[in-house]
Write a protein that holds these residues in place. Structure first.
Motif, PDB file in Angstrom:
ATOM      1  N   GLU A  14      12.882   8.768 -66.129  1.00  0.00           N
ATOM      2  CA  GLU A  14      11.664   9.394 -65.619  1.00  0.00           C
ATOM      3  C   GLU A  14      11.616  10.878 -65.977  1.00  0.00           C
ATOM      4  OE1 GLU A  14       9.458  10.208 -61.319  1.00  0.00           O
ATOM      5  OE2 GLU A  14      11.052   8.708 -61.460  1.00  0.00           O
ATOM      6  N   ALA A  15      12.763  11.583 -65.832  1.00  0.00           N
ATOM      7  CA  ALA A  15      12.826  13.012 -66.177  1.00  0.00           C
ATOM      8  C   ALA A  15      12.574  13.224 -67.664  1.00  0.00           C
ATOM      9  CB  ALA A  15      14.189  13.581 -65.781  1.00  0.00           C
ATOM     10  N   LEU A  16      13.052  12.296 -68.488  1.00  0.00           N
ATOM     11  CA  LEU A  16      12.854  12.404 -69.936  1.00  0.00           C
ATOM     12  C   LEU A  16      11.396  12.164 -70.310  1.00  0.00           C
ATOM     13  CD1 LEU A  16      16.078  10.500 -71.027  1.00  0.00           C
ATOM     14  CD2 LEU A  16      15.605  12.924 -71.463  1.00  0.00           C
ATOM     15  N   ARG A  17      10.782  11.152 -69.687  1.00  0.00           N
ATOM     16  CA  ARG A  17       9.375  10.866 -69.972  1.00  0.00           C
ATOM     17  C   ARG A  17       8.476  12.035 -69.567  1.00  0.00           C
ATOM     18  NH1 ARG A  17      10.626   5.672 -68.134  1.00  0.00           N
ATOM     19  NH2 ARG A  17       9.882   6.218 -66.037  1.00  0.00           N
ATOM     20  N   GLY A  18       8.785  12.625 -68.410  1.00  0.00           N
ATOM     21  CA  GLY A  18       7.957  13.723 -67.909  1.00  0.00           C
ATOM     22  C   GLY A  18       8.366  15.093 -68.422  1.00  0.00           C
ATOM     23  N   GLU A  19       9.398  15.130 -69.294  1.00  0.00           N
ATOM     24  CA  GLU A  19       9.923  16.400 -69.830  1.00  0.00           C
ATOM     25  C   GLU A  19      10.209  17.389 -68.698  1.00  0.00           C
ATOM     26  OE1 GLU A  19       7.392  17.844 -72.948  1.00  0.00           O
ATOM     27  OE2 GLU A  19       7.971  16.233 -74.324  1.00  0.00           O
ATOM     28  N   GLN A  20      10.964  16.898 -67.718  1.00  0.00           N
ATOM     29  CA  GLN A  20      11.299  17.684 -66.531  1.00  0.00           C
ATOM     30  C   GLN A  20      12.705  18.279 -66.688  1.00  0.00           C
ATOM     31  OE1 GLN A  20      10.908  14.827 -63.384  1.00  0.00           O
ATOM     32  NE2 GLN A  20       8.724  14.497 -63.737  1.00  0.00           N
ATOM     33  N   GLY A  21      12.771  19.451 -67.315  1.00  0.00           N
ATOM     34  CA  GLY A  21      14.061  20.093 -67.596  1.00  0.00           C
ATOM     35  C   GLY A  21      14.893  20.370 -66.361  1.00  0.00           C
ATOM     36  N   PRO A  22      14.331  21.010 -65.315  1.00  0.00           N
ATOM     37  CA  PRO A  22      15.122  21.293 -64.107  1.00  0.00           C
ATOM     38  C   PRO A  22      15.657  20.026 -63.432  1.00  0.00           C
ATOM     39  CG  PRO A  22      13.145  22.643 -64.160  1.00  0.00           C
ATOM     40  CD  PRO A  22      13.009  21.655 -65.273  1.00  0.00           C
ATOM     41  N   GLN A  23      14.857  18.951 -63.424  1.00  0.00           N
ATOM     42  CA  GLN A  23      15.304  17.694 -62.829  1.00  0.00           C
ATOM     43  C   GLN A  23      16.461  17.107 -63.626  1.00  0.00           C
ATOM     44  OE1 GLN A  23      14.923  16.291 -60.100  1.00  0.00           O
ATOM     45  NE2 GLN A  23      15.364  14.107 -60.333  1.00  0.00           N
ATOM     46  N   LEU A  24      16.366  17.208 -64.943  1.00  0.00           N
ATOM     47  CA  LEU A  24      17.445  16.727 -65.810  1.00  0.00           C
ATOM     48  C   LEU A  24      18.731  17.510 -65.540  1.00  0.00           C
ATOM     49  CD1 LEU A  24      17.431  14.501 -67.946  1.00  0.00           C
ATOM     50  CD2 LEU A  24      17.087  16.260 -69.687  1.00  0.00           C
ATOM     51  N   ALA A  25      18.590  18.818 -65.383  1.00  0.00           N
ATOM     52  CA  ALA A  25      19.756  19.663 -65.074  1.00  0.00           C
ATOM     53  C   ALA A  25      20.397  19.241 -63.759  1.00  0.00           C
ATOM     54  CB  ALA A  25      19.323  21.131 -65.001  1.00  0.00           C
ATOM     55  N   TYR A  26      19.569  18.972 -62.760  1.00  0.00           N
ATOM     56  CA  TYR A  26      20.067  18.546 -61.446  1.00  0.00           C
ATOM     57  C   TYR A  26      20.821  17.217 -61.539  1.00  0.00           C
ATOM     58  CZ  TYR A  26      19.860  16.182 -56.924  1.00  0.00           C
ATOM     59  OH  TYR A  26      20.175  15.463 -55.798  1.00  0.00           O
ATOM     60  N   LEU A  27      20.256  16.277 -62.286  1.00  0.00           N
ATOM     61  CA  LEU A  27      20.869  14.952 -62.388  1.00  0.00           C
ATOM     62  C   LEU A  27      22.236  14.989 -63.074  1.00  0.00           C
ATOM     63  CD1 LEU A  27      17.716  12.854 -63.379  1.00  0.00           C
ATOM     64  CD2 LEU A  27      18.986  12.728 -61.210  1.00  0.00           C
ATOM     65  N   LEU A  28      22.470  15.973 -63.944  1.00  0.00           N
ATOM     66  CA  LEU A  28      23.716  16.030 -64.716  1.00  0.00           C
ATOM     67  C   LEU A  28      24.770  16.965 -64.119  1.00  0.00           C
ATOM     68  CD1 LEU A  28      22.224  16.024 -68.333  1.00  0.00           C
ATOM     69  CD2 LEU A  28      23.281  14.116 -67.106  1.00  0.00           C
ATOM     70  N   LYS A  29      24.530  17.446 -62.876  1.00  0.00           N
ATOM     71  CA  LYS A  29      25.527  18.312 -62.224  1.00  0.00           C
ATOM     72  C   LYS A  29      26.731  17.487 -61.788  1.00  0.00           C
ATOM     73  CE  LYS A  29      25.791  21.979 -61.260  1.00  0.00           C
ATOM     74  NZ  LYS A  29      26.439  23.059 -62.071  1.00  0.00           N
ATOM     75  N   PRO A  30      27.942  17.801 -62.252  1.00  0.00           N
ATOM     76  CA  PRO A  30      29.116  16.990 -61.914  1.00  0.00           C
ATOM     77  C   PRO A  30      29.572  17.117 -60.455  1.00  0.00           C
ATOM     78  CG  PRO A  30      29.760  18.893 -63.213  1.00  0.00           C
ATOM     79  CD  PRO A  30      28.260  18.873 -63.203  1.00  0.00           C
ATOM     80  N   THR A  31      29.075  18.123 -59.767  1.00  0.00           N
ATOM     81  CA  THR A  31      29.491  18.318 -58.365  1.00  0.00           C
ATOM     82  C   THR A  31      28.454  17.792 -57.370  1.00  0.00           C
ATOM     83  OG1 THR A  31      28.529  20.552 -58.471  1.00  0.00           O
ATOM     84  CG2 THR A  31      30.896  20.349 -58.890  1.00  0.00           C
TER      85      THR A  31
END
Length: 404
Positions: A14-31
């Motif tokens: 969904e983040a990729l389809r909507g080009e949602q950079g901040p959401q993508l960053a949030y999803l990939l946080k290891p902590t």
């Protein structure tokens, strides 16, 4: 399939389809909590890395592999396995860069986040990892610089200075500062990069700080003062630690131009107040003994900060202060016996010295522009200029000359 991991994949898509950079960053946080929850649910499978291959093809490449790498990173972080976490994050970043290289600037928030995580994991792992992190981050720099298709407002070039800041942090951390030249040459070789003033202030401050530090270490003190001053005045008021780092080097540089920090400023930074107050007091009072004692007391700390030589040379400011007090004690006379300077030096803690040595120190002060006048060697008299015998330090033609 794990329910939580399935949800995670859907959120990525969904983040990729909507080009949602901040959401993508949030999803990939290891902590993040969602990452820990996924790991908990996949605990059995994570014992064997190859078993995660079951999830390949779940979403478009390379995001299926990125999702798997993310879970592996979180798992190692949760178990405090720094080496393994760093290796898996390296793979994650490399996969992300494959995607990043063909997309526009909407991906920058995610890029910034995973590169920062890579640097932090490298910090936990040690010197070799920090060098490897710098190498991988340099690839991201190339991908930012080479964006010539995206419209200006959506260009990956807007990531240049943030990424450069991370690279320089890595080089400084492992004391491989000479490697910075390559990345700075690359910036100079790409005139189509927007001017630094167009970037977010935080990017500007970090870049200027490191340029100031490189200039300081290369003994280009005029440029160092200029860059550190701009970094300090543009630094966020709440970024207390960053302000402290900048002032650590800006204070001694400003001292050579006669600009001493106020007590109010130093009170905001107790660490700097503890370090610099004894030096500043000694300069103001011409107390050479205290100055030398402070140099000895803080020697290890100053060496670690690459500041010992700078403050050792600033001792001449203390001598200038002492000689100015001699002039005042002599009712600001234009003619003062060399013996008065000799006595002052002896009393102030310079130890026993011959009259010739005192005369040499006065001559040195005149030569370097701290005093205006000449010495009548025959009459053993210092003849000072009637106006401005002790010119303002800021008015000296080359205030940083004695640092060279």
């Amino acid at each position: 399939m794990s329910q939580r991991f399935s949800t995670f994949l859907s959120q990525l898509a969904e983040a990729l389809r909507g080009e949602q950079g901040p959401q993508l960053a949030y999803l990939l946080k290891p902590t993040s909590e969602h990452g820990k929850a996924i790991v908990k649910e996949l605990r059995g499978m994570l014992q064997y890395k190859q078993s995660m291959a079951f999830y390949e093809g779940s979403i478009d490449s390379p995001w299926d592999e990125i999702a798997i790498q993310y879970v592996l990173v979180v798992n190692h972080c949760a178990k405090q396995r720094a080496v393994e976490a760093f290796k898996e994050e390296c793979t994650l970043v490399s996969l992300f860069l494959r995607f990043f290289a063909s997309n526009s600037g909407w991906t920058l928030p995610a890029l910034f986040s995973i590169l920062r995580d890579l640097r932090d994991l490298a910090f936990d792992d040690g010197t070799a990892s920090m060098e490897e992190a710098a190498r991988i981050i340099s690839k991201a720099f190339s991908n930012c610089v080479m964006d010539r298709q995206s419209p200006v407002a959506e260009s990956r070039k807007w990531g240049v200075y943030y990424v450069v800041g991370l690279i320089l942090k890595c080089y400084f951390r492992v004391k491989r500062i000479s490697l910075s030249k390559n990345i700075l040459r690359a910036i100079d070789a790409n005139p189509d990069i927007p001017s630094l003033a167009q970037y977010p202030r935080s990017h500007q401050v970090t870049y200027r700080y490191y340029i100031g530090m490189l200039s300081f270490l290369n003994e280009d003190f005029a440029k160092a003062e200029q860059e550190l001053t701009l970094a300090f005045y543009n630094c966020c008021i709440d970024a207390h630690k960053n302000q402290e780092r900048i002032l650590t080097y800006l204070i001694p540089l400003r001292m050579f131009k006669g600009h001493l920090p106020s007590k109010e400023l130093l009170k905001r930074f107790p660490v700097l107040e503890d370090l610099y107050t004894p030096f500043l007091t000694a300069i103001q009072t011409g107390d050479i003994q205290t100055y030398d004692a402070t140099l000895d007391r803080f020697e290890r700390r100053l060496v670690d900060l690459n500041l010992w030589l700078t403050l050792e040379k600033a001792r001449e400011l203390c001598i200038r202060g002492l000689f100015r007090r001699v002039w005042i004690a002599a009712d600001k006379s234009a003619r003062i016996p060399v013996s008065m300077f000799h006595v002052a030096l002896t009393v102030s803690g310079s130890g026993e010295m011959a009259m010739e040595e005192a005369e040499c120190m006065v001559a040195n002060m005149i030569y370097k522009g701290f005093m205006r006048g000449y010495i009548s060697h025959e009459k053993q008299m210092v003849v000072l200029a009637k106006t401005g015998p002790f010119p303002r330090l800021a008015d000296r033609p080359t205030p940083f000359a004695l640092l060279q």
